[in-house]
Design a protein around this motif. Structure first.
Motif: not given
Lengths: 146, 270
Positions: B141-147, B158-169, B249-256
């Motif tokens: 979730g965290w890696w996906g959101a960062q990407l 936000f939805a991508i980052r935290y779906h991983q957590t909510l999957r357990f509940y 994607l990959g060549y724009d000097n973004s954070s991911s």
């Protein structure tokens, strides 16, 4: 006057009987969509397939003290049915407590005829009274195991 | 779950038919077969015996790779294949075609989200929520959101980052059940770690709680060999909400950008 009242109230009773007859396990939740409850069962695990059954293959299992009430409903879609998102059905027990299901209506008008089993996680021993689909209420008491 | 090899091969049309299938098709057919058998077991009300956490941990040394390795880095028991080279200025669609493929799971999830009337941000989140599994699996979730974060709406990230957590509940009101697949892959006695429990506590009171929750509601373990899914129905949503960098994607000097480059060249030794 008394006779008019009597006839009027008899007509009202007759209407009520017709209405409740429609609700006895059978209803038309939306124009062109007929629903009939065919079975009510209990199980420890359940498939959470969409309705009509599609590609969702998630299953769920119960925790101690719970069971799944599985309510099977057959649907018939006629040409007058206009596709629209539908809310998930709910059931009500004999104490009027409401339970939700994780099964979802998806593309309801895509198939003319199908059957769906909706699982409801309920405490063991719960007796169901009715199933609600949209604004329709379908009687379950006759199909509940005695 | 034990698989009857003969019955499985017969279900595919016999040995000759199986010989015509590549490894990926065979793996998918096996997955489908097992899911059907599982459904039969459910229908027959024979409770499946789920493994314990200890039993799952005991399997670690039986594999030549770690479970957390991204799909482009493993051959699922076979040697890995040569990957087609990415274009010089790759787009999201290029990554779907050349690195995330077959991507059935995310395409089916997004299709379902679309059919059930979700917002475009949620449909996009469903489309992207597990793509990072090609790169890495733990904390996906965290890696996906960062990407995806530099390119998509904040709500989708936000939805991508935290779906991983909510999957357990489970969430009865939202129509989300704890999936039995999690008993299978984590163990029936698994308890989410403290950081997941803390994240869940934070999310329960968050105004955007429903964003990741709706991803979990549409997060299906789906495999239907007849399902016709493609990225085409989502082209407009991608066009409206995914900020495709002109450099690729990959060549724009973004954070991911480095993550996209790693996906593009997973055979680089360093």
């Amino acid at each position: 006057m008394f006779k008019t009242l009597l006839v009027g109230s008899s007509f009202a009773v007759l209407l009520a009987v017709v209405a409740s007859g429609q609700a006895a396990g059978k209803a038309q939740p939306l124009p062109g969509l007929d629903a009939t409850v065919t079975k009510v069962e209990r199980a420890a695990s359940a498939s959470l397939r969409d309705c009509p059954p599609g590609t969702n293959t998630v299953n769920a299992v119960t925790r101690p003290g719970e069971q799944f009430a599985l309510v099977t409903v057959s649907f018939k879609v006629s040409s007058s049915f206009k596709s629209a998102p539908m809310k998930r059905p709910t059931v009500t027990d004999t104490a009027d407590k409401k339970y939700n299901t994780a099964s979802t209506f998806v593309d309801v008008g895509s198939v003319p005829e199908y059957s769906c089993t909706f699982p409801f996680r309920v405490p063991e021993g719960t007796k169901l009274k009715s199933l609600q689909i949209e604004s329709s209420s379908l009687d379950l008491s006759a199909l509940e195991p005695k | 779950m034990e698989v009857d090899r003969r019955a499985f091969i017969a279900s595919l049309g016999g040995v000759a038919a199986v010989n015509l299938m590549d490894h990926e098709a065979k793996a998918e057919a096996l997955e489908h077969y097992m899911e059907e058998k599982l459904d039969e077991m459910v229908a027959g009300q024979q409770p499946e015996k789920f493994p314990t956490v200890a039993e799952i941990e005991a399997q670690i040394t039986t594999r030549p790779y770690r479970r957390g390795a991204g799909d482009v880095f493993t051959g699922r028991g076979q040697n890995v294949k040569i990957l087609e080279k990415m274009p010089d200025k790759p787009t999201l669609q290029d990554f779907f075609r050349l690195r995330f493929a077959p991507a059935n799971h995310v395409l089916q999830s997004a299709t379902r989200a679309m059919k059930t009337g979700m917002s475009e941000e949620i449909i996009l989140a469903c489309l992207l929520h597990d793509c990072v599994l090609s790169l890495i699996k733990p904390d996906h979730g965290w890696w996906g959101a960062q990407l995806f974060e530099p390119y998509i709406p904040e709500k989708s990230a936000f939805a991508i980052r935290y779906h991983q957590t909510l999957r357990f509940y489970a969430d009865d009101d939202a129509g989300y059940e704890y999936p039995d697949q999690y008993y299978r892959i984590f163990g029936h006695d698994y308890q989410p770690p403290q950081y997941i429990a803390d994240t869940y506590k934070m999310l329960k009171n968050h105004k955007w709680y429903m964003e990741p929750r709706l991803v979990t509601v549409n997060d299906l373990y789906a495999f239907d060999p007849n399902a016709k899914v493609s990225i085409e129905p989502f082209e407009d949503i991608i066009g409206r909400h995914f900020k495709q960098p002109k450099e690729g994607l990959g060549y724009d000097n973004s954070s991911s950008a480095h993550m996209w480059r790693t996906l593009a060249r997973p055979d680089n030794p360093l």
